[in-house]
Design an enzyme around this catalytic site. Sequence first.
Site, PDB file in Angstrom:
ATOM      1  N   SER A  45      27.277 -42.805  -6.307  1.00  8.73           N
ATOM      2  CA  SER A  45      28.146 -43.579  -5.410  1.00  8.73           C
ATOM      3  C   SER A  45      27.890 -45.063  -5.605  1.00  8.73           C
ATOM      4  O   SER A  45      26.736 -45.480  -5.715  1.00  8.73           O
ATOM      5  CB  SER A  45      27.828 -43.260  -3.939  1.00  8.73           C
ATOM      6  OG  SER A  45      27.858 -41.873  -3.694  1.00  8.73           O
TER       7      SER A  45
ATOM      8  N   ASN B 261      25.607 -51.812  -4.934  1.00  6.74           N
ATOM      9  CA  ASN B 261      24.528 -50.992  -5.501  1.00  6.74           C
ATOM     10  C   ASN B 261      25.107 -49.670  -5.975  1.00  6.74           C
ATOM     11  O   ASN B 261      26.179 -49.251  -5.513  1.00  6.74           O
ATOM     12  CB  ASN B 261      23.467 -50.743  -4.416  1.00  6.74           C
ATOM     13  CG  ASN B 261      22.266 -49.983  -4.947  1.00  6.74           C
ATOM     14  OD1 ASN B 261      21.818 -50.223  -6.064  1.00  6.74           O
ATOM     15  ND2 ASN B 261      21.758 -49.048  -4.156  1.00  6.74           N
TER      16      ASN B 261
ATOM     17  N   ASP C  92      21.190 -47.773   1.839  1.00  5.89           N
ATOM     18  CA  ASP C  92      22.196 -46.844   1.287  1.00  5.89           C
ATOM     19  C   ASP C  92      23.284 -46.470   2.301  1.00  5.89           C
ATOM     20  O   ASP C  92      23.822 -45.347   2.256  1.00  5.89           O
ATOM     21  CB  ASP C  92      21.531 -45.552   0.771  1.00  5.89           C
ATOM     22  CG  ASP C  92      20.543 -45.823  -0.350  1.00  5.89           C
ATOM     23  OD1 ASP C  92      20.722 -46.821  -1.062  1.00  5.89           O
ATOM     24  OD2 ASP C  92      19.593 -45.042  -0.505  1.00  5.89           O
TER      25      ASP C  92
HETATM   26  C1  GRF Z   1      20.105 -45.174 -11.476  1.00  7.16           C
HETATM   27  O1  GRF Z   1      19.909 -43.811 -11.409  1.00  7.16           O
HETATM   28  C2  GRF Z   1      20.746 -45.663 -10.228  1.00  7.16           C
HETATM   29  O2  GRF Z   1      21.531 -44.727  -9.591  1.00  7.16           O
HETATM   30  C3  GRF Z   1      19.560 -45.999  -9.367  1.00  7.16           C
HETATM   31  O3  GRF Z   1      18.590 -46.485 -10.247  1.00  7.16           O
HETATM   32  C4  GRF Z   1      18.792 -45.950 -11.528  1.00  7.16           C
HETATM   33  C5  GRF Z   1      18.827 -47.097 -12.484  1.00  7.16           C
HETATM   34  O4  GRF Z   1      18.777 -46.689 -13.819  1.00  7.16           O
HETATM   35  N1  GRF Z   1      19.924 -46.941  -8.339  1.00  7.16           N
HETATM   36  P1  GRF Z   1      18.957 -47.718 -15.011  1.00  7.16           P
HETATM   37  O5  GRF Z   1      17.801 -48.716 -14.904  1.00  7.16           O
HETATM   38  O6  GRF Z   1      20.265 -48.371 -14.849  1.00  7.16           O
HETATM   39  O7  GRF Z   1      18.860 -46.909 -16.250  1.00  7.16           O
END
Ligand code: GRF
Length: 325
Positions: free
Chosen positions: A142, A113, A151
């Site tokens: 991260s 993730n 997380d």
């Molecule tokens: C990102 O900010 C990521 O860190 C979080 O969800 C968001 C996803 O954005 N887990 P996208 O759909 O890839 O534009």
Amino acid sequence: MAEASLHKAKVAIFISGSGTNMAALLYASLIDGSPYDVVLVASNNPDASGLEIAAAEGIETFVHSHKGHSRDVHDAAMEKALLASGAQYLILAGYMRILSDEFVRRWESRILNIHPSLLPKYKGLDTYARAIAAGDSHAGASVHVVTPELDAGEVLAQVRVAIRADETPDSLADRVKFAEHQLYPRAIADYVSRGYNPDYLYDRIRALALTLPEAHCRDSHGSPGFRVGSEKSGKFFAHFNDQHHGSEHIAVLVKTSGMDELLGLIEAQPEVYFKPAYYGASGWIGLILNRPGVDWAHVEQWLQRSWRSVAPAKLTKLQDIADMF
Ligand code: GRF
């Protein structure tokens, strides 16, 4: 990387929203030399715009709305699509559903993730506002391994993003996104190809070898090895070979009972074992590590057995007693 690209990993990506990280991962996979292919983009949200991007590039997509379904039922539908795609890894990219613990355990070490903070800081939501409010000099993102705890899995890679004066959560989020798009494809490429990376393989062998009693490292003929006993009179129980003497294998060499066993094993499982040049006559067999599906419990058993075959009796007796409990 040349070696790794011969073994392309198949990855599936789960999204819920705009899917910009998915797009970054997808286009990185289309560049020559990528060690992974995207085989599926799936979503719990029929309106996720990333689905169209993936479909336009000819990637299989799957949608199953979570609405009106229990977590288990929804997870089961997503996992069915995941299994049907043949994916070896699951990449979460803005997937706004928590996967059940059982799902995560079944895919242990294979779900990754990206989180918009410098973990372990700011788990959960509102990470930008929290970093600004805390007066941090940097925010960031991260990439981590997913475990049942939110997380909290091992952090694989991070990127820092400076927080400017007059920063708002939105302005910071925009730049963290740019940074994420650089970080995620690189981190995934490194992770899926680490089974072909000699440094990673060596670190893993070293960690296993050095848990054995009175084990220490010692180079031999230009390769790292592991001995048991004193620094002065210890005996080798393993050697680590990185494509030694023209071999294509990255391998750990361990001791068999002799030539009969060695040849029998190689004949029965040539994808697992080989006879190393120069070492073979004394019963050393190579366990091939740069291949898909290495069974690390099996490697560990071999190291233990090899250690036992050369360890002094006082140590093996202690080990026998320990093994009884
Ligand atoms: C990102 O900010 C990521 O860190 C979080 O969800 C968001 C996803 O954005 N887990 P996208 O759909 O890839 O534009």
